[in-house]
Design an enzyme around this catalytic site. Sequence first.
Site, mmCIF file in Angstrom:
data_model
loop_
_atom_site.group_PDB
_atom_site.id
_atom_site.type_symbol
_atom_site.label_atom_id
_atom_site.label_comp_id
_atom_site.label_asym_id
_atom_site.label_seq_id
_atom_site.Cartn_x
_atom_site.Cartn_y
_atom_site.Cartn_z
ATOM 1 N N ARG A 157 0.816 -1.210 0.000
ATOM 2 C CA ARG A 157 0.000 0.000 0.000
ATOM 3 C C ARG A 157 0.851 1.262 0.000
ATOM 4 O O ARG A 157 0.475 2.275 -0.571
ATOM 5 C CB ARG A 157 -0.959 -0.033 1.182
ATOM 6 C CG ARG A 157 -2.107 -0.997 0.895
ATOM 7 C CD ARG A 157 -2.811 -1.441 2.138
ATOM 8 N NE ARG A 157 -1.930 -2.223 3.006
ATOM 9 C CZ ARG A 157 -2.363 -3.035 3.959
ATOM 10 N NH1 ARG A 157 -3.645 -3.158 4.188
ATOM 11 N NH2 ARG A 157 -1.510 -3.718 4.692
ATOM 12 N N ILE A 158 2.049 1.201 0.634
ATOM 13 C CA ILE A 158 2.930 2.372 0.633
ATOM 14 C C ILE A 158 3.526 2.560 -0.762
ATOM 15 O O ILE A 158 3.584 3.679 -1.285
ATOM 16 C CB ILE A 158 4.026 2.245 1.706
ATOM 17 C CG1 ILE A 158 3.400 2.221 3.103
ATOM 18 C CG2 ILE A 158 5.027 3.400 1.593
ATOM 19 C CD1 ILE A 158 4.363 1.861 4.224
ATOM 20 N N ARG A 178 6.508 -9.687 -5.461
ATOM 21 C CA ARG A 178 6.321 -11.125 -5.607
ATOM 22 C C ARG A 178 5.067 -11.417 -6.418
ATOM 23 O O ARG A 178 5.067 -12.225 -7.329
ATOM 24 C CB ARG A 178 6.166 -11.787 -4.238
ATOM 25 C CG ARG A 178 7.436 -12.360 -3.655
ATOM 26 C CD ARG A 178 7.143 -12.814 -2.259
ATOM 27 N NE ARG A 178 6.331 -11.790 -1.597
ATOM 28 C CZ ARG A 178 5.471 -12.022 -0.615
ATOM 29 N NH1 ARG A 178 5.275 -13.232 -0.172
ATOM 30 N NH2 ARG A 178 4.787 -11.040 -0.072
ATOM 31 N N ILE A 237 13.065 3.534 2.434
ATOM 32 C CA ILE A 237 12.223 3.956 3.555
ATOM 33 C C ILE A 237 11.630 2.723 4.235
ATOM 34 O O ILE A 237 10.705 2.846 5.041
ATOM 35 C CB ILE A 237 11.070 4.879 3.106
ATOM 36 C CG1 ILE A 237 10.377 4.295 1.876
ATOM 37 C CG2 ILE A 237 11.562 6.279 2.823
ATOM 38 C CD1 ILE A 237 8.917 4.129 2.024
ATOM 39 N N ALA A 238 12.152 1.530 3.897
ATOM 40 C CA ALA A 238 11.508 0.295 4.363
ATOM 41 C C ALA A 238 12.156 -0.230 5.642
ATOM 42 O O ALA A 238 11.653 0.002 6.749
ATOM 43 C CB ALA A 238 11.538 -0.732 3.262
ATOM 44 N N ARG A 239 13.271 -0.917 5.502
ATOM 45 C CA ARG A 239 13.957 -1.460 6.660
ATOM 46 C C ARG A 239 15.447 -1.532 6.392
ATOM 47 O O ARG A 239 15.862 -1.790 5.252
ATOM 48 C CB ARG A 239 13.502 -2.900 6.955
ATOM 49 C CG ARG A 239 12.249 -3.009 7.790
ATOM 50 C CD ARG A 239 12.451 -2.480 9.212
ATOM 51 N NE ARG A 239 11.212 -2.559 9.964
ATOM 52 C CZ ARG A 239 10.246 -1.640 9.943
ATOM 53 N NH1 ARG A 239 10.385 -0.543 9.219
ATOM 54 N NH2 ARG A 239 9.157 -1.809 10.654
ATOM 55 N N GLU A 268 20.593 -0.134 12.958
ATOM 56 C CA GLU A 268 20.294 1.189 13.504
ATOM 57 C C GLU A 268 19.971 1.082 14.999
ATOM 58 O O GLU A 268 19.460 0.049 15.438
ATOM 59 C CB GLU A 268 19.123 1.841 12.735
ATOM 60 C CG GLU A 268 17.807 1.102 12.871
ATOM 61 C CD GLU A 268 16.723 1.646 11.945
ATOM 62 O OE1 GLU A 268 16.970 1.774 10.742
ATOM 63 O OE2 GLU A 268 15.632 1.918 12.449
ATOM 64 N N HIS A 286 15.051 7.196 10.716
ATOM 65 C CA HIS A 286 13.809 6.400 10.698
ATOM 66 C C HIS A 286 12.589 7.274 11.019
ATOM 67 O O HIS A 286 11.869 7.022 11.994
ATOM 68 C CB HIS A 286 13.914 5.227 11.692
ATOM 69 C CG HIS A 286 13.054 4.058 11.312
ATOM 70 N ND1 HIS A 286 13.446 2.742 11.463
ATOM 71 C CD2 HIS A 286 11.805 4.005 10.784
ATOM 72 C CE1 HIS A 286 12.466 1.938 11.047
ATOM 73 N NE2 HIS A 286 11.475 2.688 10.629
ATOM 74 N N ILE A 287 12.372 8.275 10.167
ATOM 75 C CA ILE A 287 11.297 9.249 10.426
ATOM 76 C C ILE A 287 10.237 9.285 9.321
ATOM 77 O O ILE A 287 9.425 10.201 9.280
ATOM 78 C CB ILE A 287 11.866 10.673 10.626
ATOM 79 C CG1 ILE A 287 12.606 11.167 9.368
ATOM 80 C CG2 ILE A 287 12.793 10.726 11.835
ATOM 81 C CD1 ILE A 287 12.992 12.642 9.434
HETATM 82 C C1 GLV Z 1 8.105 1.968 10.586
HETATM 83 O O1 GLV Z 1 9.188 1.662 10.163
HETATM 84 C C2 GLV Z 1 6.970 1.106 10.522
HETATM 85 O O2 GLV Z 1 7.127 -0.076 10.167
HETATM 86 O O3 GLV Z 1 5.872 1.573 10.839
HETATM 87 C C1 GLV Z 2 5.864 -1.964 3.605
HETATM 88 O O1 GLV Z 2 6.172 -1.913 4.791
HETATM 89 C C2 GLV Z 2 4.504 -2.017 3.069
HETATM 90 O O2 GLV Z 2 3.564 -2.248 3.859
HETATM 91 O O3 GLV Z 2 4.341 -1.827 1.855
#
Ligand code: GLV
Ligand code: GLV
Length: 335
Positions: A157-158, A178, A237-239, A268, A286-287
């Site tokens: 969704r992001i 995937r 912006i993921a991990r 981190e 991580h903001i």
């Molecule tokens: C932040 O990294 C989250 O997963 O919400």
């Molecule tokens: C990633 O964290 C996502 O939900 O797309």
Amino acid sequence: KSHNVWVSRPLFPEVLDHLAQYVGVQAEATERKHTAAELREKLANVDGAIIGLSDRIDSDVIAGNRRLRVIANLAVGYNNLDVPALTAAGILATNTPDVLNETTADYAWALLLAAARRVSSAERWLRAGNWRGGMRFDDWLGLDVYGKTLGILGMGRIGQAIARRAYGFGMPVLYHNRSRLPEDIERECRAAWVEKDELLKRADHLMLVLPYNAQNHHAIGKVELALMKPTAVLVNIARGGIIDDAALAVALREGRVAAAGLDVFEGEPAVHPALRELDNAVLSPHIASASADTRRAMAQLAADNLLAALGHGPDAGHPPSLLNPEVRGGHETKT
Ligand code: GLV
Ligand code: GLV
């Protein structure tokens, strides 16, 4: 109050007040990473807990715990939770999806634009008092974003919220995931599915939006970086751990990838020292989901999940974002 809960970190006072209407609340006053021993002790005498990404909840932490019924994670990603272990122990696990999609997508673009246009390093240079003699016509030249091909690896969704913003920048979108998105969503996002290697080769700029798991460890390493364009900006912006940070630092130093915008890091809050040395890396702590409204919504959702799991409030018995519904039924009989 029939239930007691632990909140592992400072949280918005209004959310704590809301919790306290239903349950006894013990909230930590400072932000820090808890050890497994501390977590085991804190969780031993509560019915539920709201925890953050730096709290790792695994079988060791919950072993022998007969009371705990719910762990509410203050994040959408939940690689800090061993969900199968929680399920086996009859403990509900929840996360905070959706409420952060748009805010996080905004930030992915902030990092892409900042890295492409050298915002952070230009500002450091200005603040250091280096700007003399007027506007510099042939200095601080960056990379264009508009009209380029945007690549998105991980199209949840992001990723979709990021893709929808690309239209305004006139950017065609390629993605790899995937599973392919349903056609109507592909059309709405104006995004085309390609194989991962093709994505790496064709993307002018690449955003990573994958969940972290064993398969995605170092999804971007030396080999993948070598496929990317030397003019590409890479955004994560993921991990942390999805990129091999040491390999990225080498690629950035040698100009084999033009720039990077990184909000997350392997290990981190430690950041690879080689990345910290590089001017073509924009780094943040991580903001990505950290707007005031969104962080408050995430806290409220975690509280709603926790209360519902313990049978309180409007969603009683039905936590809105339950990760292990198979526990349902089982936990009612747990004493
Ligand atoms: C932040 O990294 C989250 O997963 O919400
Ligand atoms: C990633 O964290 C996502 O939900 O797309």
